[in-house]
Design an enzyme around this catalytic site. Structure first.
Site, PDB file in Angstrom:
ATOM      1  N   ASP A  57       0.801   2.530   3.857  1.00  0.00           N
ATOM      2  CA  ASP A  57      -0.056   3.601   3.325  1.00  0.00           C
ATOM      3  C   ASP A  57       0.773   4.884   3.158  1.00  0.00           C
ATOM      4  OD1 ASP A  57      -2.127   5.042   2.309  1.00  0.00           O
ATOM      5  OD2 ASP A  57      -3.339   5.063   4.138  1.00  0.00           O
ATOM      6  N   HIS A 110       0.826  -1.215   0.000  1.00  0.00           N
ATOM      7  CA  HIS A 110       0.000   0.000   0.000  1.00  0.00           C
ATOM      8  C   HIS A 110       0.858   1.262   0.000  1.00  0.00           C
ATOM      9  CE1 HIS A 110      -3.926   1.880   1.795  1.00  0.00           C
ATOM     10  NE2 HIS A 110      -3.294   2.745   1.004  1.00  0.00           N
ATOM     11  N   ASN A 138      -4.846   6.530  -7.077  1.00  0.00           N
ATOM     12  CA  ASN A 138      -5.286   7.927  -7.002  1.00  0.00           C
ATOM     13  C   ASN A 138      -4.179   8.907  -7.417  1.00  0.00           C
ATOM     14  OD1 ASN A 138      -3.841   7.417  -4.627  1.00  0.00           O
ATOM     15  ND2 ASN A 138      -5.102   8.754  -3.359  1.00  0.00           N
TER      16      ASN A 138
HETATM   17  O1  DOR Z   1      -4.809   9.901   4.448  1.00  0.00           O
HETATM   18  C1  DOR Z   1      -4.941   9.458   3.323  1.00  0.00           C
HETATM   19  N1  DOR Z   1      -4.200   9.916   2.290  1.00  0.00           N
HETATM   20  N2  DOR Z   1      -5.816   8.486   3.107  1.00  0.00           N
HETATM   21  C2  DOR Z   1      -6.114   8.055   1.865  1.00  0.00           C
HETATM   22  O2  DOR Z   1      -6.930   7.180   1.728  1.00  0.00           O
HETATM   23  C3  DOR Z   1      -5.494   8.692   0.696  1.00  0.00           C
HETATM   24  C4  DOR Z   1      -4.193   9.232   1.057  1.00  0.00           C
HETATM   25  C5  DOR Z   1      -3.576  10.112  -0.018  1.00  0.00           C
HETATM   26  O3  DOR Z   1      -3.546   9.645  -1.169  1.00  0.00           O
HETATM   27  O4  DOR Z   1      -3.087  11.179   0.294  1.00  0.00           O
HETATM   28 ZN    ZN Z   2      -3.828   4.690   0.885  1.00  0.00          ZN
END
Ligand code: DOR
Ligand code: ZN
Length: 427
Positions: A295, A55, A89
């Site tokens: 993430d 991720h 994204n």
């Molecule tokens: O905090 C976040 N930032 N959550 C997400 O789901 C997207 C991510 C981003 O792409 O900045």
């Molecule tokens: Zn994410």
């Protein structure tokens, strides 16, 4: 055998003094004594499988002021990660074949490490899923709105799952219910407000929809960045095809701990209470949570340094995830077996790639660690384009050498590897 590596190696769930033989980038032999054309011997070090981060947001194309595929993958490599999976994204979003093949081409040129890519599923491309399947490593569905997100109305979830089914490719879910988020939205001035704006019940509601929609459908579902104890409660009796992950920031931070510069911890799903943090932390130890994922979602200091309410959400973390957890292991807070399962073995299984374990037939991806060498994380020594980390001054153990497919990518914490070495995996 092209090469052999000798030392204290993590094989079959334990450390053994032995050798691994490498042929054409793959582990071809594991034995007490082996001698290949080239022999590496690492004394007083540990040899571990490299990590897999399923991720990351490398922001390429379209948001290269935050990160790009070369800086992101370089940072990952320095943190002992041999393979990442990038989220859709970006700009353009990877929601069609053209955007996906363009991103594969750019990442092939730029990446220092192996990579896979997700296709994003939105209301408009549900019918194209069977085509996207041919090119992507997996799918990403955002049920709720977040920074730069693409969204899917949960009424389509069951159809989406059916269209994805019967492949080995997982669908990853950002589980926050949009209607619930809209209902609770308040103007936010700090992390506690952000938590009130995105309460745990929104996560619970989204997970409930996912479990219902996946019922009876043959597919792999992964709930990303689980952040609440009630979300986890729902997942306790899940079927085997549903996995879940947690991030370092949800394991290490909580809103009761009053951090300075709170906007730098603004992330979705939000940092929650110490109670949630504690439950998540125990669940990575007892195996209720399957994996850890960074993430990695970088934003620049300038972008973050605005009014809390309008700042983007996201925290960088791909370079620090493995080093932070290695320190936790050293500190006696987590057994090696749990870390290497949740950052190497299980992520590889979810994405169906021959990595994550030092065994015959797998890619020779490993890191060499000096367990005595603890350092304090310093943002200026990390390789992110955004130049900050929420883990500043946290103790960590960074790998000394990193090998991917038998090639020495990092030697003595210096990059020997080249852009474009990374291969596209997971199709
Ligand atoms: O905090 C976040 N930032 N959550 C997400 O789901 C997207 C991510 C981003 O792409 O900045
Ligand atoms: Zn994410």
């Amino acid at each position: 055998m092209d090469q052999t590596v000798e030392g204290k190696i993590y094989v079959n769930g334990d450390f053994q003094e032995c050798c691994i033989g490498i042929t054409d980038g793959k582990i071809s032999n594991i034995k007490k004594i082996l001698k290949g054309d080239k022999h590496y011997k690492f004394d007083h070090k540990l040899i571990l499988p490299a990590g897999i981060d399923i991720h990351v947001h490398f922001r390429d194309p379209g948001m290269k002021n935050k990160e790009d595929f070369s800086t992101g993958s370089m940072a990952a490599a320095f943190g002992g990660i041999s393979c990442v999976f990038d989220m859709p994204n970006t700009n353009p979003q990877t929601t069609n074949l053209q955007a996906l093949s363009d991103k594969i081409a750019l990442a092939k040129k730029k990446s220092f490490i192996d990579f896979g890519l997700y296709a994003g599923v939105i209301d408009d491309n549900i019918k194209q899923i069977s085509n996207l399947k041919k090119l992507c490593s997996g799918f990403k569905v955002y049920i709720g709105g977040t920074t730069n997100s693409l969204q899917l109305d949960p009424i389509y979830l069951n159809q989406v799952f059916k269209n994805i089914s019967s492949t080995n490719k997982p669908v990853l879910i950002h589980a926050e219910d949009d209607a619930c988020l809209n209902k609770h939205k308040i103007i936010e001035n700090n992390l506690a407000d952000h938590f009130s704006s995105r309460p745990s019940i929104c996560e619970e509601k989204a997970i409930r929809s996912v479990i219902e929609a996946a019922n009876g459908v043959d597919l792999k579902v992964h709930i990303c960045h689980l952040s609440s104890s009630i979300g986890l409660e729902l997942l306790k009796n899940r079927t085997k095809n549903i996995t879940c992950g947690v991030t370092p920031h949800h394991l290490f931070f909580n809103i009761e701990n009053s951090m300075r510069n709170q906007v730098f911890y603004k992330v979705n799903p939000p940092i929650r209470t110490n109670f949630d943090r504690d439950i998540l932390s125990n669940s990575i130890k007892n195996g209720l949570i399957d994996i850890i994922e960074s993430d990695h979602a970088p934003h620049t200091v300038e972008e973050k340094n605005v009014e809390f309410d309008s700042a983007p959400s996201g925290i960088p973390g791909v370079e620090t995830i493995f080093p932070l957890f290695l320190y936790l292991v050293k500190d006696g807070k987590l057994p090696f077996s749990r870390l290497l399962y949740s950052l190497c073995e299980k992520p590889a299984e979810i994405l169906n790639i021959p990595k994550g374990k030092l065994e015959v037939g797998k890619d020779a991806d490993f890191i060499v660690v000096d367990f005595k060498k603890v350092c304090k994380i310093k943002s200026e020594r990390l390789h992110y384009k955004c130049e900050w980390s929420p883990f500043e001054k946290w103790p960590a153990i960074f790998p000394i050498h990193v090998f991917i497919r038998g090639e020495k990518l990092i030697e003595d914490q210096e990059m020997l590897g080249k852009k474009g070495f990374g291969r596209f995996v997971g199709v």
